[in-house]
Design a protein around this motif. Structure first.
Motif, short mmCIF file in Angstrom:
data_model
loop_
_atom_site.label_atom_id
_atom_site.label_comp_id
_atom_site.label_asym_id
_atom_site.label_seq_id
_atom_site.Cartn_x
_atom_site.Cartn_y
_atom_site.Cartn_z
N VAL A 104 0.85 -1.19 0.00
CA VAL A 104 0.00 0.00 0.00
C VAL A 104 0.89 1.24 0.00
CG1 VAL A 104 -1.76 1.30 1.24
CG2 VAL A 104 -1.85 -1.20 1.21
N VAL A 105 0.76 2.06 -1.05
CA VAL A 105 1.58 3.27 -1.16
C VAL A 105 0.79 4.53 -0.85
CG1 VAL A 105 3.23 2.31 -2.78
CG2 VAL A 105 1.16 3.39 -3.64
N GLY A 106 -0.50 4.39 -0.63
CA GLY A 106 -1.32 5.55 -0.32
C GLY A 106 -2.76 5.32 -0.71
N VAL A 107 -3.48 6.41 -0.98
CA VAL A 107 -4.87 6.31 -1.40
C VAL A 107 -5.02 7.03 -2.74
CG1 VAL A 107 -5.78 6.12 0.94
CG2 VAL A 107 -5.46 8.39 -0.07
N ASN A 108 -5.96 6.52 -3.54
CA ASN A 108 -6.20 7.14 -4.84
C ASN A 108 -7.23 8.26 -4.72
OD1 ASN A 108 -8.71 5.88 -4.66
ND2 ASN A 108 -8.11 4.17 -5.98
N GLY A 109 -7.67 8.77 -5.85
CA GLY A 109 -8.59 9.88 -5.84
C GLY A 109 -9.93 9.56 -5.24
N GLU A 110 -10.29 8.28 -5.19
CA GLU A 110 -11.56 7.87 -4.58
C GLU A 110 -11.40 7.50 -3.11
OE1 GLU A 110 -10.57 6.49 -7.69
OE2 GLU A 110 -11.68 8.21 -8.51
N GLY A 111 -10.20 7.68 -2.57
CA GLY A 111 -9.97 7.34 -1.18
C GLY A 111 -9.74 5.86 -0.93
N GLN A 112 -9.56 5.08 -2.00
CA GLN A 112 -9.32 3.65 -1.86
C GLN A 112 -7.82 3.37 -1.78
OE1 GLN A 112 -11.85 1.46 -1.50
NE2 GLN A 112 -13.19 3.25 -1.58
N PRO A 113 -7.42 2.30 -1.08
CA PRO A 113 -5.98 1.98 -1.01
C PRO A 113 -5.40 1.75 -2.39
CG PRO A 113 -7.23 0.71 0.60
CD PRO A 113 -8.24 1.38 -0.27
N ALA A 114 -4.23 2.31 -2.63
CA ALA A 114 -3.50 2.11 -3.88
C ALA A 114 -2.28 1.25 -3.57
CB ALA A 114 -3.06 3.45 -4.48
N VAL A 115 -2.09 0.20 -4.33
CA VAL A 115 -1.01 -0.74 -4.05
C VAL A 115 -0.08 -0.85 -5.25
CG1 VAL A 115 -2.43 -2.08 -2.45
CG2 VAL A 115 -2.30 -2.77 -4.84
N LEU A 116 1.17 -1.17 -4.96
CA LEU A 116 2.16 -1.46 -5.99
C LEU A 116 2.59 -2.92 -5.83
CD1 LEU A 116 4.53 1.66 -5.98
CD2 LEU A 116 2.49 1.26 -7.35
N GLY A 117 2.54 -3.66 -6.92
CA GLY A 117 2.99 -5.05 -6.89
C GLY A 117 4.49 -5.12 -7.06
N VAL A 118 5.22 -4.96 -5.97
CA VAL A 118 6.68 -4.89 -6.05
C VAL A 118 7.31 -6.26 -6.17
CG1 VAL A 118 8.76 -4.12 -4.84
CG2 VAL A 118 6.69 -2.72 -4.77
N ASN A 119 6.82 -7.23 -5.42
CA ASN A 119 7.41 -8.58 -5.43
C ASN A 119 6.76 -9.40 -6.54
OD1 ASN A 119 8.85 -7.81 -3.11
ND2 ASN A 119 7.19 -8.49 -1.78
N ARG A 120 7.54 -9.69 -7.59
CA ARG A 120 6.99 -10.35 -8.77
C ARG A 120 7.90 -11.49 -9.24
NH1 ARG A 120 3.48 -7.01 -12.07
NH2 ARG A 120 2.90 -5.12 -10.94
N PRO A 121 7.31 -12.49 -9.89
CA PRO A 121 8.13 -13.59 -10.41
C PRO A 121 8.84 -13.24 -11.71
CG PRO A 121 5.82 -13.98 -10.91
CD PRO A 121 5.87 -12.74 -10.06
N THR A 122 8.67 -12.01 -12.19
CA THR A 122 9.34 -11.55 -13.41
C THR A 122 10.12 -10.27 -13.10
OG1 THR A 122 7.33 -10.32 -14.01
CG2 THR A 122 7.60 -12.54 -14.95
N PRO A 123 11.14 -9.93 -13.88
CA PRO A 123 11.89 -8.70 -13.65
C PRO A 123 10.97 -7.48 -13.70
CG PRO A 123 13.05 -10.13 -15.19
CD PRO A 123 11.71 -10.73 -14.99
#
Length: 258
Positions: free
Chosen positions: A61-80
């Protein structure tokens, strides 16, 4: 003749020769306590359409978007996965804290280790926390599905080519404080680009390279502290990073300048 299986004795009954009652009767050898018994929860067919299960995206979770919903970044991935952030150290360090909180390791390549010392102390160093390395001196990290790694490159306006690159379960985030001659190449290579407040001239260049609509790149010089426009090839999202009390105690309030 029909075979009737023997009934298993209640634990303790064989030893005493008497049936066991009370709480001890609820014990089952090897299986623990019996759970509570409640009537089944059932829905009619007409009620099924009203059933909703809150399932969110997987990531940090990196913050909230314009609608106030949690915004997430998929950092851990099986691809580069390469990330470029044209922004401030504060946002990068908040992201580092939150990635470390998921159990991933964070390796920081930086020319200003003093700026990361407090964070390393808070997270813990070594192979299970956060480590800091001189520019060009990041060793192989041995990332895997059970031990994902985020490499953060805080190497100034002209970061050299890194010895450790993105790989399965090893993402690389490059921080640029401002636009530099290397920025267009890095933007084209990155799978995810974050942009914080920049000058009008920088905004025009970013819009040209990323294909942002004019209304969006013209808004970049007006972004508030803690706001980032995250862009992928297909999607764009403004995110406000709101620090927790712990993050504020370590890093202070949101800021674009360091």
């Amino acid at each position: 003749m029909a075979f009737t299986p023997p009934t298993a004795p209640t634990p303790g009954a064989a030893a005493s020769g008497r049936p066991v009652t009370g709480p001890r009767a609820r014990l089952r050898t090897g299986f623990g306590l019996l759970g509570p018994r409640h009537p089944r929860h059932t829905l009619s067919m007409a009620q099924v359409d009203t059933l909703g299960l809150p399932v969110g995206d997987d990531g940090v979770v990196v913050g909230v978007n314009g609608e106030g919903q949690p915004a997430v970044l998929g950092v851990n991935r099986p691809t580069p996965f390469d990330i470029l952030l044209i922004g401030g150290l504060w946002t990068t360090q908040v992201l580092a804290l939150r990635v470390a909180a998921t159990g991933a390791r964070v390796a920081v390549e930086t020319g200003r280790p003093a700026h990361w010392a407090q964070l390393v102390q808070a997270v813990g160093g070594g192979q299970s926390g956060m480590t800091v390395h001189e520019v060009g001196r990041v060793p192989p990290q041995g990332a895997s599905a059970t031990a994902p790694v985020l490499v953060i490159r805080d190497c100034g306006m002209r970061p050299p080519r890194g010895r450790v690159v993105s790989a399965p379960w090893q993402s690389v985030l490059t921080l640029l404080p401002y636009l530099s001659p290397l920025a267009p190449r890095l933007m084209r290579q990155a799978r995810l680009v974050g942009v914080q407040r920049v000058s009008p001239d920088e905004a025009v260049e970013i819009g040209r390279v990323t294909g942002l609509p004019r209304s969006e790149y013209e808004a970049l010089p007006t972004l508030a502290d803690g706001v980032t426009l995250w862009c992928t090839e297909r999607d764009r999202q403004y995110v406000m990073t709101q620090p927790t009390d712990v993050e504020t105690g370590l890093l202070g309030t949101p800021r674009r300048m360091d």
